[in-house]
Design a protein around this motif. Structure first.
Motif, PDB file in Angstrom:
ATOM      1  N   GLY A   1      11.339   2.308  -6.591  1.00 28.14           N
ATOM      2  CA  GLY A   1      12.059   3.639  -7.141  1.00 28.14           C
ATOM      3  C   GLY A   1      11.509   4.308  -8.311  1.00 28.14           C
ATOM      4  N   ASP A   2      10.167   3.634  -8.623  1.00 24.48           N
ATOM      5  CA  ASP A   2       9.320   4.324  -9.623  1.00 24.48           C
ATOM      6  C   ASP A   2       8.473   5.413  -8.830  1.00 24.48           C
ATOM      7  OD1 ASP A   2       6.962   4.861 -11.004  1.00 24.48           O
ATOM      8  OD2 ASP A   2       7.495   3.533 -12.490  1.00 24.48           O
ATOM      9  N   PRO A   3       8.563   6.696  -9.137  1.00 21.24           N
ATOM     10  CA  PRO A   3       7.749   7.594  -8.149  1.00 21.24           C
ATOM     11  C   PRO A   3       6.109   7.210  -8.164  1.00 21.24           C
ATOM     12  CG  PRO A   3       9.455   8.669  -9.325  1.00 21.24           C
ATOM     13  CD  PRO A   3       9.473   7.425 -10.020  1.00 21.24           C
TER      14      PRO A   3
ATOM     15  N   SER B   1      10.743  -3.024   0.986  1.00 15.34           N
ATOM     16  CA  SER B   1      11.480  -4.392   1.418  1.00 15.34           C
ATOM     17  C   SER B   1      12.682  -4.489   0.474  1.00 15.34           C
ATOM     18  CB  SER B   1      10.166  -5.439   1.074  1.00 15.34           C
ATOM     19  OG  SER B   1      10.892  -6.758   1.519  1.00 15.34           O
ATOM     20  N   GLU B   2      13.776  -4.436   1.172  1.00 22.73           N
ATOM     21  CA  GLU B   2      14.931  -4.451   0.418  1.00 22.73           C
ATOM     22  C   GLU B   2      15.191  -3.657  -0.814  1.00 22.73           C
ATOM     23  OE1 GLU B   2      16.065  -8.693  -0.403  1.00 22.73           O
ATOM     24  OE2 GLU B   2      16.617  -8.732   1.566  1.00 22.73           O
ATOM     25  N   ALA B   3      14.597  -2.318  -0.530  1.00 28.65           N
ATOM     26  CA  ALA B   3      14.699  -1.401  -1.765  1.00 28.65           C
ATOM     27  C   ALA B   3      15.970  -0.681  -1.796  1.00 28.65           C
ATOM     28  CB  ALA B   3      13.466  -0.528  -1.598  1.00 28.65           C
TER      29      ALA B   3
ATOM     30  N   VAL C   1      16.325   2.601  -3.804  1.00 25.72           N
ATOM     31  CA  VAL C   1      16.185   3.978  -3.391  1.00 25.72           C
ATOM     32  C   VAL C   1      17.498   4.236  -2.470  1.00 25.72           C
ATOM     33  CG1 VAL C   1      13.664   4.257  -3.555  1.00 25.72           C
ATOM     34  CG2 VAL C   1      14.742   3.000  -1.706  1.00 25.72           C
ATOM     35  N   THR C   2      17.652   5.369  -1.835  1.00 23.00           N
ATOM     36  CA  THR C   2      18.785   5.637  -1.027  1.00 23.00           C
ATOM     37  C   THR C   2      18.227   5.621   0.371  1.00 23.00           C
ATOM     38  OG1 THR C   2      18.391   8.176  -1.206  1.00 23.00           O
ATOM     39  CG2 THR C   2      19.989   7.125  -2.636  1.00 23.00           C
TER      40      THR C   2
END
Length: 211
Positions: A57-59, A85-87, A93-94
């Motif tokens: 989630g960190d761009p 992996s399971e993000a 993230v969406t």
């Protein structure tokens, strides 16, 4: 070693040599940093690699991971490109964002035959046709333990989940990303950890896999 220690090529070679006795494919959960060297070593060992861009989630960090995975794919070191992996499960993230990330990686691959996917909870693949359609293969995680299923019903629960997933996936290939049973920790519902239960679950899922 300890978490955070530098990973030597000798240690990686030792681990992969041991793994090759039991498998023809290994999975690596990140693409940049210390673990990066494992890809070339696995390639020399003639092991197939499911490579992963770890998505948090960190761009900036995510782009670094994806670019590293792309380079590894373009060197011929990766058989399957897994983006995240399971993000989704962690809420990092969406579904829309992970699909964007997969499309970014897919668009930069020289070898368009490399499947691009994400690893996440079976439930998300069941519920979202958009996620399924965006993956070249389906890569689900499923743990009966976390659903509180007792060990005598655990493998049946897992197999039922995979059968239901097959029904919505049609002809699209499914590769089980993760499953297992803990050897210690706290029980969840009727699910009790322990070496005996872990061994039973492994044997039953292994038999199903081979069948």
């Amino acid at each position: 070693g300890r978490p955070g220690d530098k990973l030597s090529s000798t240690e990686v070679t030792k681990i992969l040599t041991a793994a090759k006795k039991y498998a023809n494919t290994v999975r690596i959960y990140s693409a940049s940093g210390e673990i990066n060297k494992a890809y070339s070593i696995a390639n020399k060992k003639k092991l197939k690699v499911i490579g992963t861009a770890w998505i948090s989630g960190d761009p900036d960090a995510d782009k670094k991971e994806m670019d590293a995975l792309i380079k590894l794919c373009n060197k011929g070191y990766v058989s399957v490109a897994c983006v995240g992996s399971e993000a989704i499960l962690r809420g990092d993230v969406t579904i829309n964002e992970i699909v964007e990330d997969m499309n970014y990686v897919r668009g930069k691959l020289k070898d368009k035959s490399i499947p691009v996917t994400t690893a996440d909870s079976c439930n998300f693949f069941m519920e979202s046709s958009y996620l399924r359609d965006s993956c070249d293969i389906i890569f689900p995680n499923y743990y009966p333990f976390w659903n509180g299923i007792k060990i005598t019903e655990a493998s049946k629960d897992f197999i039922n989940a995979m059968d239901n997933l097959k029904k919505v996936c049609g002809e699209k290939e499914i590769i089980v990303s993760e499953t297992g049973w803990p050897t210690m920790g706290d029980p969840v519902g009727q699910a009790k950890p322990g070496s005996k239960n872990a061994a039973r679950y492994y044997k039953e899922i292994r038999a199903w896999s081979k069948e």
